[in-house]
Design an enzyme around this catalytic site. Structure first.
Site: not given
Ligand code: GLY
Length: 362
Positions: A122, A144, A186, A228, A238, A242, A246, A249, A253, A265
């Site tokens: 946990r 993330k 990026e 960031k 997010e 946030r 993206n 993106h 994507h 990517h």
């Protein structure tokens, strides 16, 4: 040469150390942070072959008990089965809550290790040692974590912050050139969406950046991490702001998925940034010079800006619809208004999106 910044999240705040020779100090830094009695360094076969020796030696030198756990490189490893296997190995080794994990690698290693750290017993502490430019400027910071399932990438995951991020810019010398350039997409994302001075600075220092000169690489990575950190501090999970990260993106994507994940990517993100810049111009949100400047900087870093000709409109549309960033079925776009500022909106006409997707061919 080292600089440190802080991600301010109350009692979960953590430092990001950026510089040369950082990996060799891993043991001393962990000891100073009093993070764990015992550590498992988690890496992929490629990165482990290059850097695990240095990390393990530094941990042992600092008197820390360390194990090395390695899995095959590549996105195919980013699945629940890998998490199960690694967790079993930790349990067999008797790892408990006083022990910690170290992610040594690029985005895949960071995402897997972060996810494992968030669920093993946990939750156990972990640190990130990102070894790709993309991981250094983006995925290692902000908490993330995740794995893929056949239905899509990163569809299972958690928000779980590391205890520290150690960014050694020396490792960029062994990074394949295309991976470095993909990471630059990026980096450009931060300038285009949040900082026009940084955007111009990237244009001015192109030669030194491509030559991996630490006197520009360290401040470049630092600036990205600062931006960031600022976003994550305000919107860790997010809920709104946030989403700015993206930028490029959503369409990126879709292009990446339509290529069967063959496209790097960052290359897909570059194409996505050009596409949203064109979309912003089409919607009257930005002046045409904004799209021109974004395209020029991307191409200066040898990044693609046009959708590959074999991606048909229907396929791209289908992948756009499955983007996990939709809410209530609506697609969000991060549109540039000017260089360095954006508008986050779900008010974009499908016809405009289609025109951009269909009109931009290599
Ligand atoms: N890479 C986007 C984020 O961390 O939110």
């Amino acid at each position: 040469m080292e600089q440190t910044i802080q991600v301010g999240l109350g009692e979960r705040s953590y430092p990001i150390a950026i510089g040369t020779g950082i990996i060799a100090q891993t043991g001393a830094s962990l000891q100073a942070a009093n993070m764990a009695n015992r550590c498992a360094v988690i890496s992929d076969d490629r990165v482990a072959a290059l850097y695990s020796g240095q990390v393990m030696a530094s941990l042992r030198q600092a008197g820390l008990d360390a194990e090395l756990l390695v899995f095959p490189h590549g996105e195919a490893s980013k699945q629940l089965a890998t998490i199960g296997e690694l967790a079993s190995r930790l349990a067999d080794l008797g790892f408990d809550r006083g022990d910690g994990l170290i992610a040594l690698g690029g985005g895949v290693v960071g995402d897997i290790t972060g996810f494992l750290a968030s669920v093993y017993l946990r939750g156990v502490p972990f640190v990130q040692i990102p070894t790709s430019l993309l991981a250094q400027v983006d995925s290692s910071v902000g908490g993330k974590t995740g794995v893929d399932i056949p239905q899509g990438k990163n569809l299972i995951g958690t928000f779980y912050q590391p205890r520290a991020v150690f960014i050694d810019t020396d490792v960029l010398h062994t990074l394949p050139r295309d991976e470095f350039l993909g990471g630059m997409a990026e980096v450009i994302k931060y300038g285009a969406s949040m900082d026009s001075d940084f955007f111009s600075w990237l244009g001015q220092h192109r030669q030194a950046i491509l030559a991996l000169d630490p006197t520009v690489i360290i401040p470049m990575i630092r600036r990205c991490c600062e931006m960031k950190a600022k976003v994550v501090e305000q919107d860790e999970r997010e809920g709104g702001l946030r989403r700015i990260l993206n930028f490029g993106h959503t369409i990126g994507h879709a292009v990446e998925a339509a290529s069967g994940y063959q496209l790097i990517h960052g290359f897909a993100v570059a194409i996505g940034m050009q596409a949203v810049a064109d979309l912003a111009v089409r919607c009257g949100v930005a002046d045409p010079t904004v799209a021109v400047r974004i395209g020029e900087l991307l191409r200066a870093y040898e990044l693609p800006t046009a959708i590959p000709p074999d991606h048909d409109l229907a396929t791209l549309r289908a992948f756009l619809r499955t983007d996990k960033k939709t809410r209530g079925g609506r697609l969000f776009f991060v549109l540039p208004e000017q260089i360095g500022s954006v508008r986050i909106t779900d008010q974009v006409e499908e016809a405009d999106v289609d025109a951009v997707l269909g009109g931009q061919r290599a």
